[in-house]
Each structure stands twice: as structure tokens, then as C-alpha cells.
Design an enzyme around this catalytic site. Structure first.
Site, PDB file in Angstrom:
ATOM      1  N   ASP A  97       5.154  15.876   1.900  1.00  0.00           N
ATOM      2  CA  ASP A  97       4.664  15.189   3.097  1.00  0.00           C
ATOM      3  C   ASP A  97       5.707  14.251   3.715  1.00  0.00           C
ATOM      4  O   ASP A  97       5.986  14.317   4.908  1.00  0.00           O
ATOM      5  CB  ASP A  97       3.398  14.379   2.776  1.00  0.00           C
ATOM      6  CG  ASP A  97       2.255  15.280   2.323  1.00  0.00           C
ATOM      7  OD1 ASP A  97       2.243  16.463   2.715  1.00  0.00           O
ATOM      8  OD2 ASP A  97       1.376  14.794   1.581  1.00  0.00           O
TER       9      ASP A  97
ATOM     10  N   ARG B 105       0.353  -1.419  -3.417  1.00  0.00           N
ATOM     11  CA  ARG B 105       0.525  -1.260  -1.971  1.00  0.00           C
ATOM     12  C   ARG B 105       1.043  -2.496  -1.251  1.00  0.00           C
ATOM     13  O   ARG B 105       1.938  -2.381  -0.402  1.00  0.00           O
ATOM     14  CB  ARG B 105      -0.771  -0.756  -1.315  1.00  0.00           C
ATOM     15  CG  ARG B 105      -1.258   0.596  -1.845  1.00  0.00           C
ATOM     16  CD  ARG B 105      -0.145   1.584  -1.972  1.00  0.00           C
ATOM     17  NE  ARG B 105      -0.593   2.906  -2.397  1.00  0.00           N
ATOM     18  CZ  ARG B 105       0.191   3.807  -2.933  1.00  0.00           C
ATOM     19  NH1 ARG B 105       1.469   3.539  -3.128  1.00  0.00           N
ATOM     20  NH2 ARG B 105      -0.261   4.985  -3.286  1.00  0.00           N
TER      21      ARG B 105
ATOM     22  N   ASP C 262      -5.256   3.830   0.950  1.00  0.00           N
ATOM     23  CA  ASP C 262      -3.871   3.364   0.989  1.00  0.00           C
ATOM     24  C   ASP C 262      -3.371   3.064   2.395  1.00  0.00           C
ATOM     25  O   ASP C 262      -2.620   2.124   2.612  1.00  0.00           O
ATOM     26  CB  ASP C 262      -2.958   4.368   0.289  1.00  0.00           C
ATOM     27  CG  ASP C 262      -3.160   4.327  -1.218  1.00  0.00           C
ATOM     28  OD1 ASP C 262      -3.486   3.239  -1.730  1.00  0.00           O
ATOM     29  OD2 ASP C 262      -3.006   5.363  -1.875  1.00  0.00           O
TER      30      ASP C 262
ATOM     31  N   SER D 225      -4.004  15.651  -6.689  1.00  0.00           N
ATOM     32  CA  SER D 225      -3.226  14.631  -6.018  1.00  0.00           C
ATOM     33  C   SER D 225      -3.067  13.477  -6.998  1.00  0.00           C
ATOM     34  O   SER D 225      -4.052  12.954  -7.524  1.00  0.00           O
ATOM     35  CB  SER D 225      -3.964  14.169  -4.760  1.00  0.00           C
ATOM     36  OG  SER D 225      -3.473  12.914  -4.369  1.00  0.00           O
TER      37      SER D 225
HETATM   38  N1  ARG Z   1      -8.730   5.766  -5.416  1.00  0.00           N
HETATM   39  C1  ARG Z   1      -7.589   5.007  -5.783  1.00  0.00           C
HETATM   40  C2  ARG Z   1      -7.353   3.890  -4.800  1.00  0.00           C
HETATM   41  O1  ARG Z   1      -7.795   3.969  -3.698  1.00  0.00           O
HETATM   42  C3  ARG Z   1      -6.347   5.844  -5.957  1.00  0.00           C
HETATM   43  C4  ARG Z   1      -5.844   6.498  -4.708  1.00  0.00           C
HETATM   44  C5  ARG Z   1      -4.660   7.413  -4.892  1.00  0.00           C
HETATM   45  N2  ARG Z   1      -5.010   8.485  -5.739  1.00  0.00           N
HETATM   46  C6  ARG Z   1      -4.439   9.684  -5.822  1.00  0.00           C
HETATM   47  N3  ARG Z   1      -4.880  10.452  -6.749  1.00  0.00           N
HETATM   48  N4  ARG Z   1      -3.495  10.073  -5.032  1.00  0.00           N
HETATM   49  O2  ARG Z   1      -6.730   2.922  -5.134  1.00  0.00           O
END
Ligand code: ARG
Length: 398
Positions: free
Chosen positions: A14, A94, A123, A174
């Protein structure tokens, strides 16, 4: 002169496609920033890929220590778990990434920042709000929110633009990973009834037998871990070591359906052996050294802090105040916690501290008992008056 853009680059499909796409659609010079938070990716390969794909510059930033000291530790001191379970590895990273991107934008005189988040996740919120809190003048672009490419079209776009990326190797899951935890979604996990396949686990891949067990001891100083089994370790090494030991027992798996900020529920699996053990150990040490009122009040704000981390509200006045409160509460959170690791589970089985306010002579039922029973009756009489009076007026159920 072309405007400059800072891209949060991961090395994956990506953000690699994004380099080209941003150049084409915004006529910008793309500067790729790779941030090392302990994820397993080969950052040197990613660095080369960024340049090969057309980034004018690329940087690798080792932010692991800052991540631990300024993000993980405050979160640990707050025993932070979203919806009581998720130890927040992805979420707590983040704001730090946002901060580094904003710092780079200043350094490079860039007017834009781009990140690879989708329109469905948390995110994007954390990045956007974090960046805007630190510098409201920066334009934020999230290519995946803008381009309308299916996965197939994205791969096609990559091929057309000579972007070399191994997409066949890409897993159906993912995954987001840093030293505080590993987050896994998609594949069969999208059915909340479907049991995770053993193959998804990496940190908690079991190499022990069902009968195996061992004890570990963790020393804390003012709310943070400083040594493991009596040996002083650097914060990073300590976390990695606990991940390794506990992970081998299959400890640290969290399987949950959670409420995303954007209003949908998602099923996520987490692996966070060290985070789970450290938070539980820290909490148990607090139980030994903090008085009841402080402890119970702290519980109330812990949920709030966890929610705010999840919601991307890190650089906010309330968070600043809550962090100060938590920090102040940690002065006496020093001591040792003993943990028994077993097949797929762990328990704190002992705790001690020079600041313990557990009083053996008051607690014991043996001959050393110094608790004077005569005070209890009068205390309870007064404590219970309001209900006695209500009962007499016929206002309680009885
Ligand atoms: N649900 C979690 C959060 O919002 C992780 C998000 C990223 N997860 C992922 N498998 N790419 O903090």
C-alpha cells in the site's frame, strides 16, 4: 519548486504504491520515513524499496526507546486496556508516529503528510488527530481513503509502474506489530464464531508441554519494570525477554470483538505476552502499596485513559492531566512480583515491597492478631445508619 510530502512508509504494497500515486496525483516530492518500533520487517530492504520506487529521500528512525519511555510506560502505569482487554500496542504507537512525522515535516520544510490507513479503521483517526494537534497547518493525505483501487487494481497499478513487491507472499491476515504487541485481523477471523487457526500465532507459538511451568520475578521501580529474575535489564531487553519466555507457553493471546471509534465492531486477535504480564504484575503491586481510595479512584480513570488512547486523544489537555495524576501515583510502586507461567496461562503468586502497607498483625487470624475487635461493632453501627433509617421508614425492599 515542488511541494514536499512526508510519507509514513512501511515497505508494504500500500505505501509503496502510494509513493507513485502521490507523485502522480499531487505533484509532490515524497520523503519516506520508516519508524522502527520493534516490528520484524526488514527496514533496510524497505528503505531501498522507497528510493527505488521514487522517494527523493528515505529515513529509518529507531524510536524504540522513546516508544517505551514516553508511550508504553505511561500506558503501563495506567494499566491501560481498551474494553478491559486490548493492551493497545497499535493504538499507543500512533501518536508517536504522528509526532515523528510532524517533526520531519518541519525539518524538511514539507507541507503535507501521508499515511497508509484505510477509511474503516481507528488508525486514520489517531494519525489525523495527532498530526493536527501538533501542527494544524499540515495537509494530511491518506491515499487509501482517496484512491478507489481494489486490491487487484492496486497490484495492476504496481506492475504498470514497475513497483517490485512480493504480493503473492502477502498473507490473508492484516497484521500490525511493534514491541508491545501483535494485532491480527481478517481471514477467517472476520467471523466472530470462527476459532483462530494456530498458524496465526507467532509470539505465542507454543514450544512447552502442558505440564511445564516456571516462575519469573519482576522488580518494579516507581511503576516501571527494571529487572527480570534479579537481573537488571534495559527496558527494551526486558520486554523482549518476557515476550519470549511467556510466549513459549502460549501466554498473551487475546481474542475479542471490539468497538471501533468509527462505529463498527471488529474481531481482532492480539498477542501481547509481556504487556499482559507487566500490566497484571504492576496492578498487583499497586494493590500492595496504594491505599484503597487512591487505588479505586485510579481504576476509574484507567478506563478513561485506555479509551482516550484508543480514540487517538493522546495530545490533549485531559490526557496531560490524567498522565500527571497517574505519574504522581507511582512514587511508591516499587517492589517485586512473582509470576507462575503455565501452559497458556499465568498467575501472580507473590508480591513484596518496601512500601507495602499490608499489615500482617492486623490481617492475621493467628496468635499475633493485634486487631482490636471492640472497634468494629461501633464502626459498623454508624456506617450502617443510613440504611437502618431507610428500612425503618419502609423504603428498602425488605
Ligand atoms: N484494532 C486495533 C486498534 O485499532 C488494531 C488495529 C490494527 N490491526 C491490524 N491487524 N492491522 O488499535
Amino acid at each position: 519548486m515542488r511541494q514536499k510530502l512526508i510519507l509514513a512508509y512501511s515497505g508494504g504494497l500500500d505505501t509503496t504504491v502510494a509513493i507513485k500515486w502521490l507523485q502522480e496525483n499531487y505533484d509532490v516530492e515524497v520523503i519516506a520515513v520508516l519508524i522502527d518500533l520493534g516490528q520484524p520487517d526488514n527496514l533496510n530492504d524497505a528503505y531501498e524499496r522507497a528510493l527505488k520506487t521514487g522517494a527523493s529521500k528515505a529515513y529509518i528512525i529507531d524510536a524504540k526507546d522513546e516508544f517505551i519511555n514516553d508511550y508504553i510506560y505511561p500506558s503501563l502505569k495506567a494499566n491501560a486496556k481498551y474494553e478491559k482487554r486490548y493492551t493497545l500496542a497499535t493504538a499507543i504507537a500512533r501518536p508517536l508516529i504522528a509526532k515523528i512525522l510532524v517533526d520531519f515535516a518541519k525539518k524538511e520544510n514539507a507541507s503535507m503528510i501521508a499515511h497508509g490507513c484505510t477509511a474503516k479503521g481507528n488508525d486514520q483517526v489517531r494519525f489525523d488527530v495527532g498530526i493536527r494537534s501538533l501542527n494544524p497547518d499540515i495537509k494530511i493525505i491518506a491515499p487509501m481513503r482517496v484512491w478507489k483501487l481494489s486490491r487487484e487494481e492496486e497490484i495492476e497499478y504496481a506492475q504498470k509502474n514497475n513497483i517490485k513487491i512480493n504480493v503473492t507472499k502477502k498473507s490473508i491476515y492484516s497484521i500490525d506489530e511493534n514491541l508491545w504487541g501483535r494485532s491480527i485481523e481478517c481471514g477467517n477471523l472476520e467471523d466472530p464464531w470462527s476459532e483462530p487457526l494456530e498458524e496465526i500465532y507467532k509470539w505465542s507459538k507454543i514450544s512447552k508441554n502442558e505440564k511445564d511451568n516456571e516462575y519469573i520475578e519482576i522488580d518494579f521501580e516507581s511503576g516501571v519494570p527494571v529487572s527480570l529474575n534479579g537481573q537488571k535489564l534495559k527496558p527494551l531487553d526486558l520486554i523482549l525477554e518476557i515476550n519470549k519466555i511467556a510466549g513459549s507457553y502460549g501466554i498473551g493471546r487475546i481474542d475479542m470483538v471490539e468497538n471501533r471509534l468509527i462505529g463498527i465492531k471488529s474481531r481482532e486477535i492480539y498477542e501481547a505476552p509481556a504487556a499482559e504480564i507487566l500490566i497484571e504484575s504492576h496492578r498487583q503491586l499497586e494493590s500492595l502499596v496504594l491505599d484503597r481510595e487512591l487505588l479505586h479512584f485510579k481504576y476509574l480513570i484507567e478506563d478513561k485513559i485506555s479509551e482516550m488512547i484508543y480514540y487517538g486523544l493522546w495530545f490533549t489537555p485531559l490526557m496531560k492531566c490524567l498522565k500527571k495524576f497517574v505519574e504522581e501515583s507511582q512514587e511508591y510502586v516499587s517492589g517485586t512480583v512473582k509470576i507462575k507461567l503455565e501452559y497458556k496461562s499465568f498467575n501472580v503468586v507473590g508480591r513484596k515491597s518496601p512500601y507495602s502497607i499490608y499489615d500482617y498483625n492486623l490481617a492475621t487470624y493467628d496468635k499475633n492478631d493485634m486487631f482490636d475487635p471492640k472497634f468494629s461493632e461501633s464502626f459498623i453501627k454508624i456506617w450502617g445508619y443510613p440504611y437502618e433509617i431507610l428500612a425503618k421508614k419502609g423504603r428498602l425492599n425488605g
